[in-house]
Design a protein around this motif. Sequence first.
Motif, short mmCIF file in Angstrom:
data_model
loop_
_atom_site.label_atom_id
_atom_site.label_comp_id
_atom_site.label_asym_id
_atom_site.label_seq_id
_atom_site.Cartn_x
_atom_site.Cartn_y
_atom_site.Cartn_z
N ARG A 204 23.52 73.37 98.49
CA ARG A 204 24.63 72.98 97.61
C ARG A 204 24.28 71.72 96.81
N ASN A 205 24.99 71.58 95.69
CA ASN A 205 24.89 70.40 94.84
C ASN A 205 23.45 70.14 94.40
N SER A 206 22.78 71.20 93.89
CA SER A 206 21.35 71.10 93.55
C SER A 206 21.06 71.60 92.14
N SER A 245 22.06 75.33 87.97
CA SER A 245 22.82 74.36 88.75
C SER A 245 23.94 75.07 89.50
N ARG A 247 26.38 72.97 90.74
CA ARG A 247 27.38 71.90 90.76
C ARG A 247 28.58 72.30 89.90
N SER A 249 30.76 70.54 88.61
CA SER A 249 30.93 69.57 87.52
C SER A 249 30.06 69.89 86.31
#
Length: 469
Positions: A204-206, A245, A247, A249
């Motif tokens: 995650r978040n990569s 991505s 993410r 965001s």
Amino acid sequence: MFLLGFISNDLLGFLISQSGFILSMAVMVGLTLIAFIMLSIFAFGSSPKIFLLDFACYKPPSSLACTKEMVIERLRRHGNFTDESLKFMKKLMKTSGLGEATYLSEGLLREPLDMSMEATRKEAEMVVFGAVDELLGKTGVKGEEIGIVVVHSSIFNTVPSLASMIVNRYKLGKNVLSYNLSGMGCSAGLLSIGLAKDLLKVHRNSYALVVTTEIITQGCYMGNNPSKLIGNCCFRMGGAAVFLSNRPSDRSSSKYQLIHTVHTNTASSDCSYNCIIQEKDHEGHVGITINKDLLVVVSEIIKSNVATLAPLILPTSERLLYLINYLIRYFHVSSIEPYVPNVKRAVDHFFPHVGAKPILDEVARNLRMSERQMEASRMTLYRFGNTSSSSVWYELAYAEAKGRIKRGDRVWQIAYGSGFKCSSAFWKAIRTIDREKMNPWSDVIDEFPVMDPQSTETFPYAFESSKSK
């Protein structure tokens, strides 16, 4: 009544005469659709969304541009080719669909030709670093933020690997996951996207950096076997770098959302396995053999790949017709023709691997694509040649440069290559893409499309048959 407009007269007559059977089939269809919807909801809710932040295609310097005649002249001066081989390559190149400004590597333009490891490594650094540098500049992503690296090059394999070369150049973190794929052909660029997608589901978040290229310096065949000469005529210098991505965001700043990847592999078939294969000729020259089975294999594997992708992307009406037709043929009347889904109803932009002109012709025929839908692929072949696994990214860049990508558009990339393998990536545009300065087409896009005056000539596909069927 809406569905009846899509059903042939023969199938309609049969449906009316078999109302009891159809009722039972309707129940099965309903249950199948409910199961499909439940599985889709479960899969959607359990996985993070994958976004394509941006991508970059390497454009070589103008000093490396060459005409078809220049390529033939260099082979004449520096190779061991017979007059017959040179004549054959000249005809191949004339009808290949390539234009007069594709790119060769520095090593292949030197006097004399330089196919050394040093020259090959220099080409790799130019292409890979050139694409990644541009991508980093476009996105602002820092090296330490990259958690996954996937690199592909079929023929050129070096120690340390191309993936390690990237880690070293951009000083990526010690925990970076790096994968170096080789020998997997022109479909491996999209296969790499599939691998990165699966990794992003877990980590995650990569950010995942995917780099795909084909280094051509050592791939030039110096013998006289006709089935190995096509590589000299179609393959050119190029490569692409892509940022994915997971993410949330990044959604608003990304270009596309990855919806599906589908991969098909027919290497268990000897015919498929041998239609493109690297081997030595009787004089010891290494080259890629491409035989007459290629077009048949391409046609069959595309149908298989589409059959897997279609249920995932087609409108409900098309899925239902396909399912009803399948059930009737399977349980009751096998003589009824299979229903071929209209994939075009689910796609706004179509980008197949360019291969060579006969490959694109076969793809257009099998999928019933118009010349407008084939424009990006034919123009990419004309302007940049066959850049192997990165060609689908030059095609997407073409559509972006033309200002054709609008918010909500559905984009289908499909590539096929040795093994034999076929990979599809299906995207949805998150926003409208304006014309960008950092695009390999920017300085010439208003000159396209062009009409190749030799595009109607017959491709001399006089290659040997496969060793085993």
